[in-house]
Design a protein around this motif. Structure first.
Motif, PDB file in Angstrom:
ATOM      1  N   ASN A  63       0.837  -1.202   0.000  1.00 39.87           N
ATOM      2  CA  ASN A  63       0.000   0.000   0.000  1.00 39.87           C
ATOM      3  C   ASN A  63       0.871   1.250   0.000  1.00 39.87           C
ATOM      4  N   SER A  65       3.760   3.831  -2.721  1.00 40.93           N
ATOM      5  CA  SER A  65       4.131   4.208  -4.087  1.00 40.93           C
ATOM      6  C   SER A  65       5.520   3.702  -4.459  1.00 40.93           C
ATOM      7  N   TYR A 634      -0.725   8.690  -4.922  1.00 37.71           N
ATOM      8  CA  TYR A 634      -1.316   7.572  -5.651  1.00 37.71           C
ATOM      9  C   TYR A 634      -2.795   7.443  -5.303  1.00 37.71           C
ATOM     10  N   SER A 635      -3.518   6.786  -6.186  1.00 40.77           N
ATOM     11  CA  SER A 635      -4.907   6.392  -5.926  1.00 40.77           C
ATOM     12  C   SER A 635      -5.061   4.943  -6.348  1.00 40.77           C
ATOM     13  N   SER A 636      -5.910   4.200  -5.642  1.00 38.71           N
ATOM     14  CA  SER A 636      -6.069   2.777  -5.931  1.00 38.71           C
ATOM     15  C   SER A 636      -7.543   2.418  -5.963  1.00 38.71           C
ATOM     16  N   GLU A 643      -6.809  -5.256  -8.444  1.00 38.81           N
ATOM     17  CA  GLU A 643      -6.467  -3.951  -7.880  1.00 38.81           C
ATOM     18  C   GLU A 643      -5.721  -3.148  -8.927  1.00 38.81           C
ATOM     19  N   ARG A 645      -3.759   0.703  -9.548  1.00 37.24           N
ATOM     20  CA  ARG A 645      -3.156   1.817  -8.812  1.00 37.24           C
ATOM     21  C   ARG A 645      -2.489   2.768  -9.800  1.00 37.24           C
ATOM     22  N   THR A 647       0.043   6.073  -9.925  1.00 37.42           N
ATOM     23  CA  THR A 647       1.019   6.755  -9.083  1.00 37.42           C
ATOM     24  C   THR A 647       1.711   7.858  -9.868  1.00 37.42           C
TER      25      THR A 647
END
Length: 694
Positions: A63, A65, A634-636, A643, A645, A647
């Protein structure tokens, strides 16, 4: 500058705010789980460890970057990480935990499942040999730990522990982004009954953002564990890796000057290939209710080749350069590390062990036909260079922990390490040299630990640690001719450290902090005035304060802050009061992750690196490498086994560098000029990651 000072102040105020909250709020013991560490070579609660310890979990790594282990150590561990050609894959990274600057590679000990990874020369650890997906956790033990681990553990210890739990989650990850970068990782977990097999493979390549900075790597890791009765287990681990990284070299001038995308003229076309392999066998056996045995045996090999085609060219001949265009290194090492722990109940515990290590490295430099003409012109005695060195170390140690009461413990230990070194050198300009030397060094520590509640402790500690010279430090350079010369085998350096600190778990916050002062005698340093490595006759003093905190602000928001304020200075002699080069006085780190709902999450990390003197500036009269603030976000999105993500790294596009120097720089016409030079860090970059777990 005002913006940077504002960031610095904001981080400091936030840290003080966390500390204030930690002292004002009631304890919530269920907020943070107990952490196990291996600071005594056996797993135990951090409550019983009189040291500043941080553990980075697999969940935290996933979890984040971070793209590689050096980035994990910088962004999640808050450590100083730099290098001359890190690039997108983090190759050749150096970690400085003690404020040692240019010798950081030899003063921070890196372990894989308790087995040392540091090469016996000045090269960086081959981080690429450890697939990121194979890691269960990373334990960071700050401060001297030579009692536990021997040579090199003067600034701190990083123990990378691979997965061997019974979880059978498999996953595949693909990451693509800027500069033609593609990274893939696959984890396979198999098991039947008490047998668990973990396999991991990783491949990555990038075109690089600088001229001549492309790189690729491949690595494989495996661990087979047979769980026996209770804690007993036996395991076999293997890993292998290959990397091929072009080397653009430094940029002439101060940071921000010149064109950072261009390679240095004599680095165009150059590349460094490295192959690593390692196999280790471990055993954990409960001999009785009081006695536990643990031990490992490891054998590893490393082969590298640095190719610099410029020195095979007509341009090099015309300029009078006679340097090798091929440098090859072959090394091997094997370790044996048995130990036993006796648990005496109310009388405490005893750990006794013996570490055995033998390592060898041979080198061979090859000159082109044109370069050999120059060698003949300048009166060289041979047409190639070769060298060989062998290190043999034996080291018994003992660690005692004795409880004075239910909450107060006294602990201490001692180690004596003897190292026999032999070396051979035959280069183009010097007669062949054979040398051998045996030195011994002692380590000891004594501490009082007051663990008054679960997750709460205060400690006071004295420690003496040491490091022996790496084999590159046997050699130097003639300051007039710039030819390689053999300087001899140096004696070990010794550091004595006084430290006080603690750990507190309150109001959903885990806070660790410590104050320290360390004095080093006979420190091994390079003297740019003589071109030789030597034991410095003056004491070098390091002191400062460091802290790290993680707070669950809400159920969805986690905030972490960490930092270090330190001074690394000469405490006597001609340079009395001068600061050691390549050591920033201040580093700060802030991280946050926010879970919006069951699917969406956001996060980011910001790192501040204070200004530092360029390498080679022992007088502190030149300019400094400027401070830098770098941020990633970042967003996930998670849905079932998938998953995704996105970054952005270095979101502000900062033009910065963490490594540089001042000295003689070669020019295309064969002359040398005194100049600044630096190694630029990566600009803004974008990455998209897809992960599938099954």
């Amino acid at each position: 500058m005002q913006i940077r000072n504002g960031i610095f102040a904001a981080l400091l105020c936030a840290a003080l705010g966390v500390a204030h909250a930690a002292t004002d709020e009631p304890t919530d013991r269920a907020a943070l789980p107990e952490i196990l560490v291996s600071a005594s070579r056996f797993e135990e609660s951090s409550n019983h460890v009189p040291a500043n310890v941080k553990v980075i979990t697999r969940e935290e790594i996933e979890n984040s970057s971070s793209n590689n282990i050096p980035e994990v150590l910088s962004q999640l561990g808050g450590l100083v990480v730099n290098g001359t050609s890190l690039g997108q894959l983090g190759l050749g990274a150096s970690v400085d935990m003690g404020g040692y600057g240019a010798t950081a590679n030899s003063t921070t000990l890196i372990l894989l499942d308790g087995q040392r990874l540091n090469p016996i020369d000045s090269s960086a650890v081959s981080w690429e040999s450890i697939p990121l997906g194979s890691i269960q956790r990373i334990e960071i033990l700050r401060g001297g730990a030579s009692v536990q681990y021997g040579n090199g553990a003067v600034g701190g210890v990083i123990n990378i522990i691979t997965r061997n739990t019974g979880a059978k989650v498999n996953d595949v990850t693909v990451k693509a982004g800027s500069f033609g970068t593609v990274m893939t990782n696959a984890d396979l977990n198999l098991g039947s009954g008490n047998t668990v097999l973990k396999l991991n493979a990783n491949a990555a390549n990038t075109d690089g953002w600088r001229e001549n900075s492309a790189a690729d790597l491949y690595s494989f890791g495996g661990k087979l564990t047979e769980f026996l009765d209770g804690p007993d287990q036996i395991y076999l681990g293997v890993n292998a890796s290959h990397s091929n990284a072009q080397a653009p070299g430094g940029v002439m001038g101060e940071v921000g000057q010149g064109n950072p995308q261009l390679a240095k003229f004599n680095n165009v076309g150059s590349a460094n290939k490295v192959d690593n392999s390692r196999v280790w066998l471990g055993d954990v056996q409960r001999l009785s209710d009081e006695l536990t045995f643990e031990g490992e045996a490891m054998y590893g090999t490393r082969t590298s080749n640095f190719y610099q085609p410029y020195y095979s060219s007509q341009a090099a001949f015309n300029a009078g350069f006679a340097s090798p265009s091929n440098n090859s290194l072959q090394s091997w090492s094997w370790n044996l590390t048995p130990r036993v722990k006796a648990d005496w109940g109310k009388w405490g515990t005893t750990v006794a062990g013996y570490d055995f290590n033998k390592s060898n490295e041979g080198s061979s430099d090859q000159y082109s036909a044109l370069a050999q003409q120059n060698l003949t012109l300048y009166g060289a005695s041979r047409m190639n260079d070769s060298g060989n060195a062998t290190l043999l170390s034996r080291s018994p140690y003992i660690i005692e922990r004795f409880p004075l009461s239910s909450s107060v413990e006294v602990s201490g230990g001692a180690r004596r390490q003897t190292q026999a070194a032999t070396a051979y050198d035959a280069n183009a300009y010097s007669p062949a040299v054979n040398a051998s030397k045996t030195y011994s060094a002692n380590a000891a520590d004594l501490a009082v630990n007051f663990n008054y509640l679960d997750g709460q402790k205060v400690f006071v500690k004295w420690n003496q640690s040491f490091r022996f010279p790496n084999i590159d430090e046997f050699w130097g350079w003639d300051p007039v001719t710039f030819n390689r010369i053999f300087n001899g085998i140096l004696q070990p350096q010794v550091s004595q450290t006084y430290e006080t600190g603690g750990e507190w778990n309150v109001w959903q916050t885990r806070l660790t902090a410590s104050l320290f002062q360390s004095d080093t005698q006979h420190e091994i340093r390079y003297d740019p005035n003589t071109g030789a490595n030597a034991n410095d006759p003056n004491v070098i003093r390091r002191k400062g304060i460091m802290f790290d905190s993680t707070t669950s602000v809400t159920q969805n928001l986690i905030v972490s802050l960490g930092g270090k304020l330190q001074k690394s200075r000469y405490a006597g002699g001609a340079y009395n009061g001068n600061t050691i080069s390549l050591v920033p006085d201040a580093t700060f780190n802030a991280r946050a992750s926010y879970t919006l709902d069951a699917h969406w999450g956001l996060g980011g990390v910001m790192t501040y690196i204070g200004s530092q003197y360029y390498d080679g500036d022992v007088t502190n009269t030149l300019h400094k490498i400027p401070s830098a603030t770098v941020a990633d976000v970042y967003s996930s999105y998670k849905s079932g086994p998938w998953e995704a993500r996105f970054t952005i790294k270095n979101i502000a596009g900062s033009n910065y560098a963490t490594t540089g120097g001042h000295g003689s720089v070669s020019m295309p016409n064969g002359t040398f000029v005194s100049s600044y030079y630096y190694y630029p860090s990566d600009p803004r970059a974008y990455y998209l990651t897809l992960k599938y777990a099954y």
